[in-house]
Design a protein around this motif. Sequence first.
Motif, short mmCIF file in Angstrom:
data_model
loop_
_atom_site.label_atom_id
_atom_site.label_comp_id
_atom_site.label_asym_id
_atom_site.label_seq_id
_atom_site.Cartn_x
_atom_site.Cartn_y
_atom_site.Cartn_z
N PRO A 177 50.55 49.42 34.95
CA PRO A 177 51.41 50.66 34.72
C PRO A 177 52.99 50.78 34.36
N THR A 178 53.29 49.37 34.26
CA THR A 178 54.64 48.95 33.95
C THR A 178 54.88 49.05 32.26
N ASP A 179 56.13 49.02 31.83
CA ASP A 179 56.58 48.89 30.59
C ASP A 179 56.50 47.65 30.08
N ARG A 180 56.07 46.71 30.74
CA ARG A 180 56.17 45.15 30.25
C ARG A 180 54.76 44.73 30.38
N ASN A 181 54.53 43.38 29.50
CA ASN A 181 53.10 42.85 29.61
C ASN A 181 53.26 41.90 30.95
N VAL A 182 52.11 41.79 31.58
CA VAL A 182 52.06 41.15 32.75
C VAL A 182 51.01 40.14 32.50
N CYS A 183 51.25 38.93 32.93
CA CYS A 183 50.20 37.73 33.13
C CYS A 183 49.47 37.90 34.31
N PHE A 184 48.36 37.36 34.27
CA PHE A 184 47.60 37.33 35.31
C PHE A 184 46.65 36.17 35.62
N LYS A 185 46.36 35.81 36.83
CA LYS A 185 45.45 34.69 37.16
C LYS A 185 44.54 35.26 38.33
N VAL A 186 43.11 35.01 38.46
CA VAL A 186 42.31 35.35 39.40
C VAL A 186 41.89 33.95 40.13
N LYS A 187 41.79 33.64 41.27
CA LYS A 187 41.65 32.83 42.06
C LYS A 187 40.76 32.79 43.14
N THR A 188 39.86 31.84 43.67
CA THR A 188 39.12 32.21 44.87
C THR A 188 38.90 30.75 45.69
N THR A 189 38.52 31.05 46.94
CA THR A 189 38.49 29.85 47.77
C THR A 189 37.19 29.43 47.75
N ALA A 190 36.20 29.91 46.75
CA ALA A 190 34.66 29.24 46.88
C ALA A 190 34.51 29.36 45.18
N PRO A 191 35.34 28.57 44.45
CA PRO A 191 35.15 28.38 43.05
C PRO A 191 33.78 27.97 42.60
N ARG A 213 31.00 29.09 43.78
CA ARG A 213 29.93 30.12 44.23
C ARG A 213 30.28 31.54 43.29
N TYR A 214 31.27 31.24 42.32
CA TYR A 214 31.60 32.41 41.62
C TYR A 214 31.89 32.15 40.19
N CYS A 215 31.54 32.85 39.25
CA CYS A 215 32.22 32.80 37.95
C CYS A 215 32.89 33.92 37.52
N VAL A 216 34.09 33.75 37.23
CA VAL A 216 35.02 34.85 36.83
C VAL A 216 35.41 34.97 35.42
N ARG A 217 35.10 36.25 34.72
CA ARG A 217 35.55 36.42 33.22
C ARG A 217 36.28 37.75 33.23
N PRO A 218 37.43 37.76 32.46
CA PRO A 218 38.32 36.70 32.23
C PRO A 218 38.77 36.16 33.73
N HIS A 263 34.62 34.14 52.01
CA HIS A 263 35.45 34.12 50.77
C HIS A 263 36.38 34.91 50.49
N LYS A 264 37.37 34.45 49.67
CA LYS A 264 38.65 35.36 49.47
C LYS A 264 38.91 35.36 47.86
N PHE A 265 39.60 36.14 47.55
CA PHE A 265 40.05 36.15 46.04
C PHE A 265 41.68 36.36 46.24
N MET A 266 42.41 35.95 45.00
CA MET A 266 43.61 36.30 45.09
C MET A 266 44.04 36.57 43.55
N VAL A 267 44.63 37.86 43.18
CA VAL A 267 44.98 37.88 41.87
C VAL A 267 46.55 37.71 41.91
N GLN A 268 46.98 36.72 41.11
CA GLN A 268 48.33 36.21 41.03
C GLN A 268 49.04 36.78 39.45
N ASP A 310 51.43 38.47 44.19
CA ASP A 310 49.83 38.34 44.38
C ASP A 310 49.20 39.18 45.44
N SER A 311 48.17 39.30 45.22
CA SER A 311 47.12 40.61 46.08
C SER A 311 45.89 39.87 46.41
#
Length: 235
Positions: A35-49, A51-56, A86-91, A116-117
């Motif tokens: 919702p901001t007026d700036r571009n934001v970089c993100f990464k999605v990480k998991t504690t069980a890589p 077991r999951y496939c994340v796109r993008p 299992h947990k995910f983190m959005v950085q 991060d969330s």
Amino acid sequence: MARQEQVLVLEPQHELRFRGPFTDVVTATLKLGNPTDRNVCFKVKTTAPRRYCVRPNSGVIDAGDSVNVSVMLQPFDYDPNEKSKHKFMVQSMLAPYDMTDMEGVWKEAKPEELMDSKLRCAFDMPLENDKTTELGAPLPKSATSAALDDGEVKKIMEECKRLQMEVQRLREENKQIREDDMLRKRKVTSVPAPHSSSSSSMATSGMMEEGLSTRLLAFCVLFFVIGVILGKLAL
């Protein structure tokens, strides 16, 4: 210095739910809104890589835009007594105005620039013998009445077979009547007969046609009965 508060809006915010059965890949969608007026970089990480496939699993979200992230859980043997850890983190971080290399930006980012969330994972396995919906309401009548036992199915199939044999018999009888009627007409045409004999032949022909119509009517009724029975079986 404390980390910045997450600027991205996550949907869902706290939990990713995966609904079984888990014999195939199960996908959950995570929406990331900027919702901001700036571009934001993100990464999605998991504690069980494994077991999951994340796109993008990483990228840049333009100002005022959003991205749907597909989180694909790989097949596994589900154990209802085992709780998911299992947990995910959005950085995320605000993208520099002069950014050219996103990987380089992540490497050079300072801890106070990162946001991060975290989300936990939950597995839901539907009950096979559950006769009610998730809201507790009974299933529709069509769903409960459709389950016929083996005895009823066998009776219906036997009745259909009997009716099919009866239809075949009527077809053969109808064919024989037509042949007899054509032969009788040929004889009447080839051999002159008194007026009374002609009238008698016409009367006989009329009776045969009436019998033919009756059989055709019975034929149609039988087809209608078969259709009704097959319709009940389909339900």
